[in-house]
Design a protein around this motif. Structure first.
Motif, PDB file in Angstrom:
ATOM      1  N   GLN A  90       0.867  -1.197   0.000  1.00 60.76           N
ATOM      2  CA  GLN A  90       0.000   0.000   0.000  1.00 60.76           C
ATOM      3  C   GLN A  90       0.894   1.233   0.000  1.00 60.76           C
ATOM      4  N   SER A 145     -10.354   3.607  -2.207  1.00 60.80           N
ATOM      5  CA  SER A 145      -9.679   2.364  -1.852  1.00 60.80           C
ATOM      6  C   SER A 145     -10.698   1.278  -1.493  1.00 60.80           C
ATOM      7  N   ASP A 198      -5.347  -2.859  -3.911  1.00 59.11           N
ATOM      8  CA  ASP A 198      -4.097  -3.526  -3.548  1.00 59.11           C
ATOM      9  C   ASP A 198      -4.157  -4.959  -4.057  1.00 59.11           C
ATOM     10  N   SER A 216      -7.860   2.786   8.868  1.00 60.01           N
ATOM     11  CA  SER A 216      -7.239   1.887   7.887  1.00 60.01           C
ATOM     12  C   SER A 216      -8.025   1.935   6.584  1.00 60.01           C
ATOM     13  N   TYR A 217      -7.535   1.224   5.598  1.00 62.08           N
ATOM     14  CA  TYR A 217      -8.157   1.243   4.261  1.00 62.08           C
ATOM     15  C   TYR A 217      -7.731  -0.008   3.510  1.00 62.08           C
ATOM     16  N   THR A 261      -6.066  -3.835   4.485  1.00 57.82           N
ATOM     17  CA  THR A 261      -5.645  -3.691   5.882  1.00 57.82           C
ATOM     18  C   THR A 261      -6.837  -3.450   6.799  1.00 57.82           C
ATOM     19  N   SER A 262      -7.899  -2.871   6.260  1.00 60.70           N
ATOM     20  CA  SER A 262      -9.078  -2.636   7.110  1.00 60.70           C
ATOM     21  C   SER A 262      -9.717  -3.961   7.520  1.00 60.70           C
ATOM     22  N   CYS A 302      -9.764   8.073   0.105  1.00 61.02           N
ATOM     23  CA  CYS A 302      -8.521   8.419   0.831  1.00 61.02           C
ATOM     24  C   CYS A 302      -8.124   9.864   0.577  1.00 61.02           C
ATOM     25  N   GLU A 351      -0.882   0.148   8.095  1.00 59.43           N
ATOM     26  CA  GLU A 351      -0.910   0.200   6.630  1.00 59.43           C
ATOM     27  C   GLU A 351       0.321  -0.505   6.095  1.00 59.43           C
ATOM     28  N   SER A 358      -0.900   7.577   7.756  1.00 61.25           N
ATOM     29  CA  SER A 358      -0.746   7.878   9.187  1.00 61.25           C
ATOM     30  C   SER A 358      -0.176   9.290   9.384  1.00 61.25           C
TER      31      SER A 358
END
Lengths: 398, 300
Positions: A141, A161, A191, A301-302, A305-306, A331, A353, A360
């Protein structure tokens, strides 16, 4: 229910062209779902260059386009792919290109051109681990800041995302709609995990899919100025071949689109390119929150990863932590106001992430010292261990 | 406003070129005696003779001195990024196949930074008219060496003379698949205009090189005199050799310039080949892109 960004825009959407809509319940990976989303959104020109892990999108489109009235061309490189879709978009045909990290880097030149010419296009980046060739088949990411700042100079941009194949479909449609609404390149920051993950995808019938049509001017060629914007800050568009005899350039230009090499013209134009996203950000921003009210810690998160973070959050809750989650669906523009608001009431943000700290940084900037921001970095090639995220939450909650 | 600009407005005086040029953008940026203006004039004249619907003609340029052409033509015109005029034009053509697209740019743009796009657009026989003004150097940035600078000629980055072999552009175009290839100098206005007129009506990847050495930088660095001296040189040193073997079209420093139409043949264009192929493979199930483009219902 009409999407928030459509409601806020005041533009009346039209139903999708049924030819592009493969209505039904499918078992698709994120890449294929993204390709189907593009066709449902009305995309009829795609230029691309093969690159793992995004290739399946153009493979899907290359196979389906002859039945849908679209043209796919495999270009000689990503510079060409991006230039071709910017050119293609000026015909009114909706355009998309698809790539991954190394190709995304090459596209930056003409993403800047799209921003400067205010050309609606969609760019899909199925992120893999970098830098350079990195881990071509494995997740990353690390392109999130590049999405925002990758081309030189200042401009506004929109990035989405998705977290699942279903969202790869849904958000691709939104990406096309947002591109038309704001005349910007919209970046689909997928991703590798979401791209290659296969799940149930429901494609609704065409009449339930809302499409923002190209917003062509009603003014005559004599009165129309290509870069004159009203208070929305987004000028009406025209397309090549309709008799407007317009000019557009990557140079700094005036309302006529003519090159104007002055500090004043630069100030007016670039200010508007930035403002049209910044001042409309509240209409574009979309986050998904869960249990943020009364939380001590919020996990931001996104993408994939979320989903991993969700496990970490549940583990932390079992151990007594009061944790909420905020997922970035959009995002860029970043939900600054919401993070600021939360920073006043929570102790900390935890931001896992698959990079060494990109979004972040935004969380930290908006928290502005009112709450602690803890990044949970991952170099890429895999996803986080949920235990690691849980530990970061418990640490932050103390 | 200067008297020159007033004279230039269409209301004040109708120059024959005004239907094709944005007179509100005159005066242009090109140096006195530069050949690019001449080439543009010939292109405008050719457009008039071709009787094409100018609403359906688009011009795409890259970056550089010749790259400024797009800003002066009174048609849908696109000043894209450095080297990317051809892929930009490719998208424009495929997005709305009925458009007649001309790419107008320089040697550094189309062959230097854009060389990869050039060979592939020619290979695909993409339906584009490509007019390349070859000024032998990078003019806009101050006379640096180009992939077209003749051997031994001086440039600002090779002040002792160029030692890199330059491209033979007509030969490059032909070997990559161009179906129409010609070369003139900026002195050959009548021939150039005829070639442009003919090429506007042809299909496929049509490549016309116009020799117009930069009269400010190249001429000064190489002590070739003024723009007029350059013209005199073309007059005394060109040879028309239609259908010449393109292998013999190298340009050496102050050598003879072989001009003419070298190739004029037919081969399916990218769009023709694609449509024939899909019709063959899919029959009635094939849905071609409409000539007016893929803009969807409710969008007009």
């Amino acid at each position: 229910m009409r999407a928030h960004y459509l409601e806020a825009s005041g533009v009346r959407p039209v139903p999708a062209d049924p030819r592009g809509v493969l209505a039904g319940t499918h078992y698709l990976d994120g890449d294929f779902a993204c390709g189907e989303g593009a066709m449902a959104a009305g995309c009829r020109f795609v230029a691309g260059y093969p690159i793992t892990p995004s290739t399946e999108i153009v493979e899907r489109i290359g196979r389906r386009f002859p039945f849908v009235g679209g043209i796919f061309i495999q270009m000689e490189d990503e510079l060409a792919s991006m230039a071709a879709v910017v050119g293609g978009s000026w015909t009114g045909t909706k355009c998309m290109t698809v790539t991954s990290g190394p190709g995304f880097s090459l596209m930056m030149e003409n993403i800047g051109l799209a921003a400067m010419m205010e050309t609606p296009v969609v760019v899909v980046d199925v992120q893999r681990a970098g830098p350079s060739t990195g881990l071509p088949t494995m997740v990353g990411q690390g392109d999130m800041m590049q999405a925002r700042w990758g081309s030189h100079g200042d401009y506004g941009v929109i990035a989405l995302s998705p977290r699942s194949p279903q969202e790869a479909f849904d958000l691709t449609i939104d990406a096309f709609n947002l591109a038309e609404l704001y005349r910007v390149p919209v970046l689909m920051m997928m991703d590798e995990c979401v791209g290659h993950m296969t799940e149930k995808v429901v494609i609704p019938p065409a009449d339930q899919i809302e499409i923002v049509p190209r917003r062509l001017t009603k003014q005559s060629p004599a009165e129309y100025l290509p870069y004159r914007a009203d208070e929305s800050l987004v000028p009406e568009m025209i397309r090549a071949g309709d008799g407007y005899r317009f000019h557009t350039t990557g140079l700094t230009h005036d309302e006529r689109g003519y090159p104007t090499m002055t500090v004043e013209a630069q100030q007016v134009l670039v200010r508007r390119l930035v403002d049209k996203i910044q001042k409309n950000a509240h209409k574009i921003i979309r986050v998904e929150e869960d249990q943020t009210a009364g939380a001590d810690v919020v996990v931001v998160s996104y993408g994939i990863t979320s989903r991993v973070a969700q496990l970490g959050v549940e583990m932390a809750r079992e151990r007594g932590a009061r944790v909420g989650t905020l997922r970035l669906v959009v995002c860029w523009p970043f939900p600054e106001a919401r993070i600021r608001e939360l920073a006043r009431v929570v102790k900390a943000f935890v931001v896992p992430e698959i990079n060494f700290g990109q979004m972040s940084l935004e969380v930290e900037r908006c928290a502005a010292g009112r709450a602690i921001t803890t990044g949970v970095p991952h170099a890429g090639g895999g996803v986080h261990d949920p235990e690691e995220i849980c530990r970061a939450i418990l640490e932050a909650a103390r | 406003m200067s008297p020159l600009i007033q004279l230039g407005t269409p209301e004040a005086r109708e120059h024959p070129i005004t239907p094709y040029i944005r007179m509100d953008r005159m005066p242009h940026i090109w140096c006195p005696t530069c050949g690019i203006g001449t080439v543009l004039k010939c292109y405008g004249t050719a457009l008039g003779r071709s009787k094409l619907d100018l609403d359906k003609v688009s011009v795409v340029s890259g970056i550089g001195c010749t790259g400024r052409v797009a800003g002066y033509v009174k048609m849908d015109s696109f000043h894209s990024t450095h080297g990317r005029a051809l892929p930009f034009a490719t998208g424009l053509k495929l997005g709305r196949p009925e458009l007649n697209v001309t790419v107008f740019s320089g040697d550094g743009d189309l062959i230097g930074i854009g060389g990869n796009h050039f060979i592939h657009a020619a290979r695909r026989n993409m339906d584009l008219l490509v007019i390349l003004v070859n000024n032998f150097i990078y003019g806009m940035t101050g006379g640096q060496n180009a992939p077209t600078t003749p051997l031994t000629a001086r440039s600002s980055t090779m002040p002792l003379g160029n030692f890199e072999r330059p491209f033979n552009l007509p030969h490059l175009a032909v070997t990559c698949g161009a179906t129409y290839v010609a070369r003139w100098t900026s002195m050959h206005t009548a021939q150039m205009t005829r070639t442009f007129t003919e090429a506007l009506k042809r299909k496929g990847f049509r490549f016309i090189e116009v020799i117009a050495p930069c009269s400010t930088l190249y001429a000064r660095l190489n002590k070739l005199g003024t723009g007029l001296d350059l013209m005199t040189y073309y007059r005394d040193n060109f040879e028309i050799r239609n259908k010449a073997d393109t292998r013999e079209l190298d340009l050496d420093f102050q050598s003879k310039i072989i001009c003419g139409k070298f190739v004029d043949e037919e081969r399916p264009t990218f769009l023709e080949a694609m449509e024939a192929h899909y019709r063959d493979a899919l029959g009635d199930q094939y849905v071609p892109m409409p000539p007016e483009g893929g803009m969807l219902h409710g969008q007009d």
